[in-house]
Design a protein around this motif. Sequence first.
Motif, short mmCIF file in Angstrom:
data_model
loop_
_atom_site.label_atom_id
_atom_site.label_comp_id
_atom_site.label_asym_id
_atom_site.label_seq_id
_atom_site.Cartn_x
_atom_site.Cartn_y
_atom_site.Cartn_z
N ILE A 30 0.88 -1.17 0.00
CA ILE A 30 0.00 0.00 0.00
C ILE A 30 0.91 1.22 0.00
CG2 ILE A 30 -1.94 1.15 1.14
CD1 ILE A 30 -2.61 -1.72 0.47
N LEU A 31 0.94 1.93 -1.11
CA LEU A 31 1.83 3.08 -1.21
C LEU A 31 1.18 4.34 -0.65
CD1 LEU A 31 3.19 2.44 -4.83
CD2 LEU A 31 4.12 1.65 -2.66
N ALA A 32 -0.12 4.48 -0.84
CA ALA A 32 -0.81 5.67 -0.32
C ALA A 32 -2.26 5.34 -0.01
CB ALA A 32 -0.75 6.79 -1.36
N VAL A 33 -2.82 6.04 0.95
CA VAL A 33 -4.24 5.91 1.30
C VAL A 33 -4.87 7.29 1.18
CG1 VAL A 33 -5.90 5.22 3.06
CG2 VAL A 33 -3.73 4.01 2.86
N ASP A 34 -5.85 7.42 0.33
CA ASP A 34 -6.52 8.71 0.08
C ASP A 34 -5.51 9.82 -0.20
OD1 ASP A 34 -8.96 7.48 0.49
OD2 ASP A 34 -8.96 7.92 2.63
N GLY A 35 -4.50 9.47 -0.95
CA GLY A 35 -3.51 10.46 -1.36
C GLY A 35 -2.41 10.72 -0.36
N VAL A 36 -2.50 10.11 0.85
CA VAL A 36 -1.46 10.29 1.87
C VAL A 36 -0.50 9.11 1.80
CG1 VAL A 36 -0.98 10.60 4.33
CG2 VAL A 36 -3.09 11.51 3.35
N SER A 37 0.77 9.41 1.59
CA SER A 37 1.75 8.34 1.46
C SER A 37 1.87 7.55 2.77
CB SER A 37 3.11 8.94 1.08
OG SER A 37 4.13 7.98 1.29
N THR A 38 1.94 6.25 2.66
CA THR A 38 2.07 5.43 3.87
C THR A 38 3.48 5.54 4.47
OG1 THR A 38 2.63 3.54 2.49
CG2 THR A 38 0.34 3.73 3.22
N ALA A 39 4.39 6.11 3.70
CA ALA A 39 5.75 6.29 4.23
C ALA A 39 5.84 7.56 5.07
CB ALA A 39 6.74 6.37 3.07
N SER A 40 4.78 8.42 4.99
CA SER A 40 4.85 9.68 5.73
C SER A 40 4.41 9.47 7.18
CB SER A 40 3.95 10.73 5.08
OG SER A 40 2.60 10.39 5.30
N ASP A 41 4.78 10.41 8.02
CA ASP A 41 4.44 10.30 9.43
C ASP A 41 2.95 10.47 9.69
OD1 ASP A 41 7.04 9.89 10.02
OD2 ASP A 41 7.48 11.99 10.47
N TRP A 51 0.51 9.25 8.20
CA TRP A 51 -0.35 8.14 7.87
C TRP A 51 -0.78 7.41 9.14
CZ3 TRP A 51 -0.29 2.77 8.32
CH2 TRP A 51 -1.33 2.14 7.62
N GLY A 52 -2.00 6.90 9.14
CA GLY A 52 -2.47 6.18 10.32
C GLY A 52 -3.88 6.59 10.65
N ALA A 53 -4.23 7.87 10.35
CA ALA A 53 -5.59 8.32 10.63
C ALA A 53 -6.60 7.54 9.78
CB ALA A 53 -5.72 9.81 10.34
N GLN A 54 -6.14 7.04 8.64
CA GLN A 54 -7.04 6.29 7.76
C GLN A 54 -7.43 4.96 8.36
OE1 GLN A 54 -4.26 7.74 6.80
NE2 GLN A 54 -5.01 9.36 5.48
N ALA A 55 -6.66 4.52 9.35
CA ALA A 55 -6.97 3.22 9.96
C ALA A 55 -8.14 3.33 10.94
CB ALA A 55 -5.75 2.70 10.69
N ASP A 56 -8.61 4.56 11.20
CA ASP A 56 -9.70 4.76 12.14
C ASP A 56 -10.96 4.05 11.66
OD1 ASP A 56 -11.35 5.68 14.04
OD2 ASP A 56 -11.47 7.73 13.29
N SER A 57 -11.61 3.34 12.55
CA SER A 57 -12.76 2.55 12.11
C SER A 57 -14.07 3.09 12.68
CB SER A 57 -12.57 1.09 12.53
OG SER A 57 -12.55 1.02 13.93
N THR A 58 -14.09 4.32 13.13
CA THR A 58 -15.33 4.86 13.68
C THR A 58 -16.26 5.31 12.56
OG1 THR A 58 -14.43 7.06 13.79
CG2 THR A 58 -14.15 5.70 15.74
N ALA A 59 -17.47 5.68 12.95
CA ALA A 59 -18.46 6.05 11.95
C ALA A 59 -18.06 7.32 11.20
CB ALA A 59 -19.81 6.26 12.62
N ALA A 60 -17.14 8.10 11.80
CA ALA A 60 -16.75 9.35 11.17
C ALA A 60 -15.86 9.11 9.95
CB ALA A 60 -16.01 10.22 12.17
N ALA A 61 -15.35 7.89 9.79
CA ALA A 61 -14.46 7.60 8.67
C ALA A 61 -15.24 7.66 7.36
CB ALA A 61 -13.85 6.22 8.87
N PRO A 62 -14.55 7.94 6.25
CA PRO A 62 -15.26 8.05 4.97
C PRO A 62 -15.85 6.72 4.52
CG PRO A 62 -12.89 8.17 4.66
CD PRO A 62 -13.12 8.21 6.12
N LEU A 98 -9.41 5.32 -1.20
CA LEU A 98 -8.68 5.12 -2.45
C LEU A 98 -7.25 4.70 -2.08
CD1 LEU A 98 -8.43 5.34 -5.54
CD2 LEU A 98 -7.73 7.72 -5.19
N LEU A 99 -6.93 3.45 -2.36
CA LEU A 99 -5.60 2.95 -2.04
C LEU A 99 -4.75 2.93 -3.32
CD1 LEU A 99 -6.39 -0.18 0.19
CD2 LEU A 99 -6.35 2.21 0.83
#
Lengths: 189, 511
Positions: free
Chosen positions: B138-149, B151-162, B166-167
Motif C-alpha cells: 500500500i503506497l498511499a491511502v486517500d492520497g497520503v503516502s504510507t511512508a509519511s508520518d 499516515w495512520g488516521a485512515q486506519a480509524d474505524s469509527t463512523a466518522a471515517a469516509p 482510495l488505495l
Amino acid sequence: MRGCRVRAGTRIARIGLVGVLAPAVVSQPVAAQSAAQPAATPVLDGWIAARYRGAQLVADSTVSPAPMVHTGAAPRVETVRAGQRSDTLLAVHVGSQRAAPMLAAGNRVRLAGPSGTISPVAAQVRSRRLFRAPRTPDASSATDSTWLYGWAYLVVVPHVDGRPTERYRGWTLLATPEPAPRRRDGARP
Amino acid sequence: MASSPIRRLWLLPLTVSGMVAAFAAGRWSERREAERRNEWAEARLLSSAVDSVRVHALDSLPSAELIRRAVSGMLRELHDPYAALLRPDGYERYRGSLLGEGKGLGLQLRRGPHGVSVAAVVPGSPAASSGIRPGDRILAVDGVSTASDGWGAQADSTAAAPAQHLLTVWRALRGDTVPVVVPRRVWHAPAVAEQGLLSDSVAYVRLATMSASAADELEAAVEAQVARGAQSLLLDLRGNTGGLFEEGVKAAGLFLPRGAVVASLAGRGGEAPQPHRVRRSRWLTLPLTVLVDANTASAAEVIAAALRDYDRALLVGSPTYGKGLVQRVVRLSPDLSLRLTTARWLTPKGVALERRQGRGDSARGGLVPDVVLDEARRRDVALAPSGWPTPTTVAMDQLADSLAVHAVRDGWTMRPLALLEARMQAAMAQMTPRPMRDPVARAEWVAETMRMATVRVLEVEQHAEALLRYRARHDAALRAGLDILEPGTAVVTAVPTVLPPLVERRALTMP
C-alpha cells in the motif's frame, strides 16, 4: 519393565519424587554415559516432570546398549538456559513407540535451524533420559497407545565470542561423526 | 348446635398467629418504605452534590459530564476490573465485537522498509472483494503516502471515517501500481481464523474469538476437515480473549455428551449455580488436543476447562488468563450503557477460575496446561527476530521481500518446499552483510532471513495450508500439540545444509 517410574498427583510432588529417585535410576549400569551423568540427570528429570504432567521416567539401562537410530525427526531444542560461560539446551524427540535414542552422552552435536541451516557451533550431550507422557487425559498404564515415548537430552553449548546462545530454541541437534581412533603405528585403516 | 368453650379454643392460636403475621408484614413493609425513602434521600444527595459542584465549583463541568464522571467513579470504587461506562461508540464497538462485525477494510498490514505491505486479507472483507492480495504494497491511502508520518488516521474505524478509501497499490505479482477503491462497510469477521490439515490425519482449527456464530463456524470447520480425512483435531485457543459465554458452552458441547454440564453460572445472593448443559453433541471420540496461552480467557477458557474436566483433551501451552466472570450490559439511556460483572462461572468440577488481586498460586487463577511450554504464544513468522539490532532487521526485511518477489516472478518451484529453501539459502548465503562474517552469526542470519522470505512467498501465492504447515516448524505449541496427536511427525521436512562459502557479494535490485 525394570525401569524406575515416577508418578504423583501434582507436578510439585513429582518434581520432588524425581529428585529423590533419580540417584537410584542413574546408579544402575548405563552404557555409553559419561561421568557427568549423575550431576546432569536431576536437571533433565526435573525438566521432564515440569513439562509433562503425569510423565514417567524410564531408566536408561532398560534400553541400552541398543543401537542408536539416525532416522526420523531430530531432537529439537525446547528450552535454553543461559549460563555465564556456556548455555544449557534441553532437547526432546518423541515417537508413538519406545525407540532407540539418537544421541549418547558425550556425543558432539551441531545445531541446525528449523529450515535446515547448519550452524558451525559445536555442543556436547551431557545426559539423556527416556520417558513417557500421556497422550490422552485418561492414559492407562496398561494401554501403550495412550502414551508417547520420548528421549530428552541435556546439551551444553559454550558461548561463541562471549555471546549467549539463547536464539537456539526450536533448532535441532545433529550428531556429528566421532573422529576415528588414531592408530599408534600411524598406519591408515 | 352450641359449641363448648373447649372446642372454641382452637381459634385462639389461629388468631394469635394471624396477628403476629400481620404485625410482621407491617414492619417489613414499613422497613421497605424506609429503605426506599433512604435510597431517594441518597439519590437526592448525589443530585445535590452534582448541583453544588455545577453551581459553586471554580472549574465546573456541564451536568451531563458531571453525572457521567460520578458514575465512572462509582464503577471504579466497585473494583470490578471489567465494569465500564460505555458511550454510544464504545457500546457499538463492544456489541460489534460480540456479534463478529468487522468494520475496517479487512487487511492485516506489516510495516516494512518499503512502506506498508499486506500480510493477509480477511476472507469476505471489503479488501478481499476489491482484489487486494497478500504481498501487495500500500503506497498511499486517500492520497497520503504510507511512508509519511501523518499516515495512520485512515486506519480509524469509527463512523466518522469516509465511506470508501482510495488505495494506491503496488501489486506483487504484476509489479504495476494501480488505484483501488475499497468501500468501508460492516462485514462478518470470521471466528475461525485458520484451518487446515497439519498432516494427512491431523486437523488444525484456530478459533480466534467467541463471537455470535463462533460455535457454528467451529462445527463447520471441523466437519470440513473431517471430510478431508482428519482423524484428530488440534484446537488452537491461543490469543482467544473470549466473547459470548453461551458460544463457549455450545462450542465445548460439540465434543461432549448431550446433557453434560459445560459450566455453571453463580450469581449474587448465594443461590445455587445454574448449570449450562450440552444441547448439540457431534464428535464424542475424535482425539483432541487444545492449545492455550496467557491470552486464552473467558468463553475460550469455558471450552478448555470443560474438555479437560471431562478428560476429553489435553491442554498444551502456558497457563490461561483466569477470567472466570461474566459481564452484562445495562442500557441506562440511548447515550450511556453500563457493563457490569454479574456472575461467576464454574467449571464442571465446580472450580472458579478467576484471577484475584495479589500474588501466589491462589491469586493466579486460570488453567495450568498438561504440557507446559517455555514459549507458547503465536508469533508472526514473517517478522525478524526480536532483540536483533534495527539496521540488521531492516536489511533482513528488505532482502526477504526482494528475494520473495524475485522467486515468485521467476517461477521458482515450491514443491518440495525444501528445494525452494535450498535455492533461497544459496542466494542468502551470498548476501550476508559485512558484520555477519562470523560463521555462527552468518548461519543464524541466513536461517532467519530464509524463513522470512519463504513465508512471504507462501503468502503471495496464497498457499494457506502450506503456510500453516511451515509455521508449525517455528511454533513450539503447534509442534507439542502434534507430538501428542501424532508423535514423531515432521510436518515439513527440512534438509540439513551447510552454508556455501561466501564467493562474492551480489545485490538483488528492487522491482
